[in-house]
Design an enzyme around this catalytic site. Sequence first.
Site, mmCIF file in Angstrom:
data_model
loop_
_atom_site.group_PDB
_atom_site.id
_atom_site.type_symbol
_atom_site.label_atom_id
_atom_site.label_comp_id
_atom_site.label_asym_id
_atom_site.label_seq_id
_atom_site.Cartn_x
_atom_site.Cartn_y
_atom_site.Cartn_z
ATOM 1 C CG ASP A 56 -9.176 -5.058 2.080
ATOM 2 O OD1 ASP A 56 -9.413 -3.902 2.487
ATOM 3 O OD2 ASP A 56 -9.180 -6.049 2.835
ATOM 4 C CB CYS A 89 -9.499 0.024 6.341
ATOM 5 S SG CYS A 89 -7.749 -0.194 6.044
ATOM 6 C CB ALA A 97 -1.064 -4.423 -5.149
ATOM 7 C CG PHE A 135 -3.588 -4.226 -1.478
ATOM 8 C CD1 PHE A 135 -2.395 -3.584 -1.153
ATOM 9 C CD2 PHE A 135 -4.292 -3.799 -2.593
ATOM 10 C CE1 PHE A 135 -1.929 -2.525 -1.934
ATOM 11 C CE2 PHE A 135 -3.834 -2.747 -3.375
ATOM 12 C CZ PHE A 135 -2.653 -2.102 -3.051
ATOM 13 N NE ARG A 167 -13.278 -12.423 5.005
ATOM 14 C CZ ARG A 167 -12.494 -11.681 5.790
ATOM 15 N NH1 ARG A 167 -11.554 -10.933 5.266
ATOM 16 N NH2 ARG A 167 -12.625 -11.712 7.096
ATOM 17 C CG ASP A 180 0.080 -9.132 0.962
ATOM 18 O OD1 ASP A 180 -1.048 -8.838 1.406
ATOM 19 O OD2 ASP A 180 1.148 -8.675 1.460
HETATM 20 N N1 SAH Z 1 -7.892 -8.275 2.283
HETATM 21 C C1 SAH Z 1 -7.175 -8.773 3.426
HETATM 22 C C2 SAH Z 1 -6.612 -7.693 4.303
HETATM 23 C C3 SAH Z 1 -5.622 -6.783 3.609
HETATM 24 S S1 SAH Z 1 -4.554 -5.959 4.677
HETATM 25 C C4 SAH Z 1 -8.062 -9.713 4.212
HETATM 26 O O1 SAH Z 1 -9.267 -9.819 3.913
HETATM 27 O O2 SAH Z 1 -7.577 -10.339 5.128
HETATM 28 C C5 SAH Z 1 -3.473 -5.169 3.580
HETATM 29 C C6 SAH Z 1 -2.396 -6.051 2.978
HETATM 30 O O3 SAH Z 1 -1.744 -5.280 1.974
HETATM 31 C C7 SAH Z 1 -1.299 -6.508 3.911
HETATM 32 O O4 SAH Z 1 -1.226 -7.908 3.883
HETATM 33 C C8 SAH Z 1 0.009 -5.914 3.335
HETATM 34 O O5 SAH Z 1 1.106 -6.818 3.373
HETATM 35 C C9 SAH Z 1 -0.392 -5.683 1.907
HETATM 36 N N2 SAH Z 1 0.344 -4.630 1.187
HETATM 37 C C10 SAH Z 1 0.758 -3.427 1.636
HETATM 38 N N3 SAH Z 1 1.309 -2.719 0.637
HETATM 39 C C11 SAH Z 1 1.233 -3.483 -0.482
HETATM 40 C C12 SAH Z 1 1.621 -3.305 -1.840
HETATM 41 N N4 SAH Z 1 2.205 -2.180 -2.257
HETATM 42 N N5 SAH Z 1 1.369 -4.303 -2.699
HETATM 43 C C13 SAH Z 1 0.774 -5.450 -2.297
HETATM 44 N N6 SAH Z 1 0.401 -5.677 -1.033
HETATM 45 C C14 SAH Z 1 0.621 -4.709 -0.127
#
Ligand code: SAH
Length: 388
Positions: A292, A332, A274, A222, A206, A244
């Site tokens: 992410d 991840c 997404a 995400f 970040r 999200d």
């Molecule tokens: N980048 C974030 C962490 C991401 S965790 C940070 O720095 O804190 C992954 C996220 O993806 C979760 O919040 C989950 O709700 C979301 N997610 C899962 N599937 C998704 C989709 N199809 N479209 C959008 N968001 C999604």
Amino acid sequence: MNYPRLVLKSGRDRSARNRHPWIYSGAVKERPAKVGDGAIVAVCDNEGEVLGLGHYAPQSTLICRMFSFGKEESEVNAAYWEAKLGKALAYRNQLLDLSATTGYRLVHAEGDSLPGVVIDIYGDAASVQLRTVGTAHLTAAIQGFLQKELGVQHMYLRTETKEEGEGTWVLGQEQERSFQENGLSFYVDIATGQKTGFFLDQRDNRALLKSMSKGRSVLNAFSYSGAFSVYAIAGGAVSVDSVDISAAAAELATRNMELNFGPTPSHQGIKADAFKFLQEMEKDAYDLIVLDPPAFTKHISTVQKAARGYKEINLKAMQKIASGGLLFTYSCSQHISSDLFRKIVFGAASDAGREVRIVHQMSQAPDHPISIYHPEGEYLKGLVLHVD
Ligand code: SAH
């Protein structure tokens, strides 16, 4: 101290000699007599030489997780565990600026020679995960250390006996709190948030994004807490959209933005899938995109399917991103190696037919260390790509 012996088969001592902490049941010649789940055992080779100590889990194929190597420790007691925790803290003090960052991982399991133990600190609150019966015995020692050394007043504990994610307050109780990361503020809800509340492992990535976001139009896909979005605005981005699938997450991103900058009209928290969002967004709408996603696979058997998921989002982002754009893309999933991830991203670039260069290669922040003897500890990988 004479701990009960767990004797390995002839020729099966190599991995323990190489300080790999996991002993599988197939490698065991003789189990210790009369000791139960969670006992401390001395791992020996076929000749009886002690290779180290570990926690015994007779019911599991991963029958022992080692927390020390070499000759037997004199006695493993509260002082022993406190010394280990002290070492973990000294490492964080060395590598992080704990005056600007009050949310960090104090113990990262095998990366700190404490398999099964994960401890995250958020100011005076701690999220503690003890994932084996053996490590559950450390609760009191950990609590004592956290109170004494870090002034922790709230401790949330997740153990193996509870459902995934579920835990209990063993000290104090708190709903939501805020903490600092590189001088920026974020809300965290330790008990109900995702993971242990916040994705601390992305901290340095970040910060890198902040240094590259000036003047850019950013899509944070995400986004969860919107942490990348907050850094983007701090770095001078002209607009940021946080996407999200969870409405609570989209809202959390907006709240985190306000916590730092007050009302921020240049930011939007959007609840959307997404995959669909990337498909439908206009070309050239963004010149910095963050991808992410959650781990698309937690098991080796679904790697192929996960690979398709990663390819799809990367392809869409590369097709749509403005020329000169920067793509911050992550995986991840433990079972997607950095090599495989790079191949997947290569496939997406090639299908998009754009000129793509690797600007940076990223991993997890230093408070999530990877023991060189335990490469399985490497799970987060990322690339910053320049797309012409
Ligand atoms: N980048 C974030 C962490 C991401 S965790 C940070 O720095 O804190 C992954 C996220 O993806 C979760 O919040 C989950 O709700 C979301 N997610 C899962 N599937 C998704 C989709 N199809 N479209 C959008 N968001 C999604």
